[in-house]
Design an enzyme around this catalytic site. Sequence first.
Site, mmCIF file in Angstrom:
data_model
loop_
_atom_site.group_PDB
_atom_site.id
_atom_site.type_symbol
_atom_site.label_atom_id
_atom_site.label_comp_id
_atom_site.label_asym_id
_atom_site.label_seq_id
_atom_site.Cartn_x
_atom_site.Cartn_y
_atom_site.Cartn_z
ATOM 1 N NE ARG A 232 66.818 34.088 66.641
ATOM 2 C CZ ARG A 232 66.972 34.931 67.665
ATOM 3 N NH1 ARG A 232 67.911 35.858 67.620
ATOM 4 N NH2 ARG A 232 66.194 34.832 68.725
ATOM 5 C CD GLU B 102 58.643 35.178 68.519
ATOM 6 O OE1 GLU B 102 58.093 34.549 67.594
ATOM 7 O OE2 GLU B 102 59.866 35.149 68.737
ATOM 8 N NE ARG C 83 66.590 30.283 63.617
ATOM 9 C CZ ARG C 83 65.788 30.912 64.457
ATOM 10 N NH1 ARG C 83 64.936 31.807 64.007
ATOM 11 N NH2 ARG C 83 65.839 30.655 65.757
#
Length: 235
Positions: free
Chosen positions: A108, A116, A156
């Site tokens: 990430r 999004e 992540r």
Amino acid sequence: MALISTPHDQDIGIFHPKVILLSLGITTTAYLSYRFYRRYLKPVRSILDLTPERLEYNHKLYGYVTRVGDGDNFRFYHTPGGVLAGWGWLKTVPKNNRVLKNETLMIRLCGIDAPERAHFGKPEQPFSEDALRWLRSYLLGRYVVVTPYSVDQYKRIVGRCQVWKWTGKKDVSAEMLKHGMAIVYEGKVGAEFGDNEDWYRRLEKRARLLKRGLWSLGSKMLTPGDYKKTYYRGN
């Protein structure tokens, strides 16, 4: 007449200074080799391999981007040691997706939030596909350096990603901000910037003034944080 050594003579030989020095040399070499392997050559294939030491001291990870599935994260195959360790000529990155699924890390990008994409029947944000295409063209199939900062709730690795271009080494988060493909991360919890928060905010401000990317939407622009509040939290 042949001399016969006694157990007493053998004991004295074991404690001879040369024998002690040799033993110490072998032990020290083995220990340093093990430390070198753990720090520089041991592959990180899951977050379980990411030792607290690597996170605490931000040990850099060199590897290959195998997949880009969103505008601010990607899949990464660790190739420790790079070319010097044989990657690219003695060893190759697997191409089998089934193998890669269990041997790649989800990264990430630190300090930013991209628009999004459509999830669970929710509409996509403007520029979400643009951000994905931009990141995919910028990183997919390239070797990068990741500086890990933390592991988030989705398992992540949150970290800084740098990639080599003709004009030098580039900070990917910074480049996305510069092109208006992302904004500075809004969340107060889990935010990671390294030492670059002020720099990132200056790049965002410039992109907003120049109306680049998502900033071209003007007052219609909804930040990823506001989008999540509207469509995922019912606000």
